[in-house]
Design a protein around this motif. Structure first.
Motif, PDB file in Angstrom:
ATOM      1  N   GLY A 239      -5.626  -9.149  -2.349  1.00 32.82           N
ATOM      2  CA  GLY A 239      -6.381  -7.903  -2.263  1.00 32.82           C
ATOM      3  C   GLY A 239      -5.519  -6.707  -1.921  1.00 32.82           C
ATOM      4  O   GLY A 239      -5.889  -5.566  -2.171  1.00 32.82           O
ATOM      5  N   ASP A 240      -4.349  -6.949  -1.326  1.00 27.86           N
ATOM      6  CA  ASP A 240      -3.414  -5.868  -1.001  1.00 27.86           C
ATOM      7  C   ASP A 240      -2.434  -5.754  -2.160  1.00 27.86           C
ATOM      8  O   ASP A 240      -1.516  -6.571  -2.294  1.00 27.86           O
ATOM      9  CB  ASP A 240      -2.679  -6.194   0.301  1.00 27.86           C
ATOM     10  CG  ASP A 240      -1.754  -5.053   0.720  1.00 27.86           C
ATOM     11  OD1 ASP A 240      -1.838  -3.970   0.128  1.00 27.86           O
ATOM     12  OD2 ASP A 240      -0.931  -5.271   1.639  1.00 27.86           O
TER      13      ASP A 240
ATOM     14  N   PRO B 137       0.003  -7.989  -6.518  1.00 30.22           N
ATOM     15  CA  PRO B 137      -0.163  -8.410  -5.121  1.00 30.22           C
ATOM     16  C   PRO B 137       1.152  -8.259  -4.355  1.00 30.22           C
ATOM     17  O   PRO B 137       2.202  -8.746  -4.798  1.00 30.22           O
ATOM     18  CB  PRO B 137      -0.574  -9.876  -5.245  1.00 30.22           C
ATOM     19  CG  PRO B 137      -1.177  -9.986  -6.604  1.00 30.22           C
ATOM     20  CD  PRO B 137      -0.389  -9.047  -7.469  1.00 30.22           C
ATOM     21  N   ARG B 138       1.107  -7.610  -3.217  1.00 32.45           N
ATOM     22  CA  ARG B 138       2.329  -7.311  -2.470  1.00 32.45           C
ATOM     23  C   ARG B 138       3.015  -8.564  -1.919  1.00 32.45           C
ATOM     24  O   ARG B 138       4.185  -8.525  -1.563  1.00 32.45           O
ATOM     25  CB  ARG B 138       2.019  -6.347  -1.323  1.00 32.45           C
ATOM     26  CG  ARG B 138       1.577  -4.973  -1.798  1.00 32.45           C
ATOM     27  CD  ARG B 138       1.333  -4.022  -0.635  1.00 32.45           C
ATOM     28  NE  ARG B 138       0.828  -2.744  -1.087  1.00 32.45           N
ATOM     29  CZ  ARG B 138       1.603  -1.728  -1.501  1.00 32.45           C
ATOM     30  NH1 ARG B 138       2.916  -1.869  -1.494  1.00 32.45           N
ATOM     31  NH2 ARG B 138       1.063  -0.593  -1.895  1.00 32.45           N
TER      32      ARG B 138
ATOM     33  N   THR C 256       6.340   0.939  -2.830  1.00 32.07           N
ATOM     34  CA  THR C 256       5.441   2.055  -3.081  1.00 32.07           C
ATOM     35  C   THR C 256       4.138   1.560  -3.724  1.00 32.07           C
ATOM     36  O   THR C 256       4.028   0.424  -4.178  1.00 32.07           O
ATOM     37  CB  THR C 256       6.116   3.086  -3.994  1.00 32.07           C
ATOM     38  OG1 THR C 256       6.594   2.408  -5.182  1.00 32.07           O
ATOM     39  CG2 THR C 256       7.282   3.745  -3.294  1.00 32.07           C
ATOM     40  N   ASP C 257       3.152   2.437  -3.774  1.00 30.61           N
ATOM     41  CA  ASP C 257       1.826   2.067  -4.302  1.00 30.61           C
ATOM     42  C   ASP C 257       1.839   1.919  -5.812  1.00 30.61           C
ATOM     43  O   ASP C 257       0.971   1.221  -6.373  1.00 30.61           O
ATOM     44  CB  ASP C 257       0.787   3.098  -3.905  1.00 30.61           C
ATOM     45  CG  ASP C 257       0.481   3.054  -2.400  1.00 30.61           C
ATOM     46  OD1 ASP C 257       0.700   1.993  -1.798  1.00 30.61           O
ATOM     47  OD2 ASP C 257       0.040   4.082  -1.862  1.00 30.61           O
TER      48      ASP C 257
END
Length: 336
Positions: A245-246, A264-265, A328-329
């Motif tokens: 979810g992140d 996903p990070r 970064t996003d």
């Protein structure tokens, strides 16, 4: 996992401790590759089920012949000893597709090639390709313990005879000349310091060559190093990506197509690409080869491990997809 079944059709004794294996795909389909690339083979093991090892292709793409890898025994090396002792006509070995970026962008460029020991394997593929399909001149400096250790000695003699105006071969024998020192290498390289340089061999040898190239102010971007590290994991294992979810947003350009998705990070870029059906190149999945290299053109990533990229490569935005997680996003990446 995109493994390919390869069958050994011939084993060739090159020296007392080196064997070449000629391989064809069980499917009967040709396997495209570029000069200087390698195969990652799945070698049976009674202890772990299998181990993965990477071996450079000593064949050249233009040759009307099977794929060929050349394996030199190393003391205590499970993979090399198993292949030398057990692989013969009829043996089937799983492999990942040919991979690696140790390959010239143009075969028409004048090349300076350096190899030590079994480091000749990818170098001779490049050499044969450049001579047969390119127009540039080539110089090969090849270091070995003694005359009996020279792999492809007859083939190199034949190439020098066939291309007397375009090929210079310099043999360096430790038994005669001692180990090549930094001053000696600097003197050798000086005559061809304006060329594109490709090198492969033991780490101390390559470190000395890099230092010699730096002493001659050779453009670091024209110095190419092929490094291999023994693999600890299993690049043949299935890919699993957890959706936590992140996520970050990622845009990837590969083979003329653009892919956009959530990243996903907690997962590395390569796993995310493969899980979504994108045929991204890879081999070791451990940051120990250059097969999955790509370039970040916008945003930032972090590498969990890096055994192959130099500081200059990182500064230019090059990263390893198998070790990259987003910072970064949004991130934009290209394989072009």
């Amino acid at each position: 996992m995109n493994a390919i079944a390869l069958r050994v059709v011939r084993a060739i004794t090159e020296t007392s401790d080196a064997v070449s294996l000629e391989l064809v795909a069980e499917s009967g389909q040709p396997l495209p590759y570029r000069p200087g690339q390698f195969l990652t083979l799945r070698i049976p093991s009674d202890r772990t089920g299998s181990v993965a090892r990477s071996y450079s292709l000593s064949s050249a793409p233009h040759e009307d012949s099977p794929l060929k890898v050349t394996v030199k025994r190393t003391a205590g090396g499970y993979g090399s000893n198993w292949l030398c002792d057990n692989a013969g006509p009829g043996t089937t070995i799983e492999s990942l597709p040919p991979a690696g970026i140790f390959t010239p962008s143009s075969l028409d460029t004048d090349l300076l090639l350096l190899a030590a020991g079994s480091g000749i394997t990818p170098v001779i593929s490049i050499l044969k390709s450049a001579l047969a399909q390119g127009s540039g001149s080539c110089t090969l400096i090849y270091a070995n313990r003694d005359e009996q250790s020279v792999i492809f000695a007859d083939e190199l003699t034949e190439l020098a005879t066939a291309y007397p105006d375009r090929l210079v071969v310099v043999h360096w024998l430790e038994s005669v000349q001692g180990l090549p020192s930094l001053p000696t290498l600097t003197g050798l390289l000086a005559n061809w310091s304006d060329r594109e340089l490709f090198m492969c061999g033991p780490t101390p040898f390559m470190d000395a060559v890099v230092d010699a190239a730096a002493a001659l102010d050779m453009d670091r971007g024209r110095v190419h190093v092929e490094k291999f590290v023994s693999l600890a994991g299993d690049p043949f294992a299935d890919i699993e990506v957890e959706d936590t979810g992140d996520t970050a947003g990622v845009e990837v350009e590969l083979d003329g197509a653009t892919h956009e998705f959530a990243w996903p990070r907690s997962s590395v870029l390569l796993d995310v690409l493969l899980a979504r059906g994108v045929a991204a190149p890879y081999s070791c999945r451990e940051g120990a080869c250059s097969a999955c290299v790509c370039r970040v053109v916008d945003g930032e990533v972090k590498l969990l491990r890096n055994e192959v990229l130099e500081r200059e490569d990182l500064a230019d935005g090059y990263v390893l997809a198998c070790q990259a997680v987003p910072v970064t996003d949004t991130v934009r990446v290209t394989y072009e």
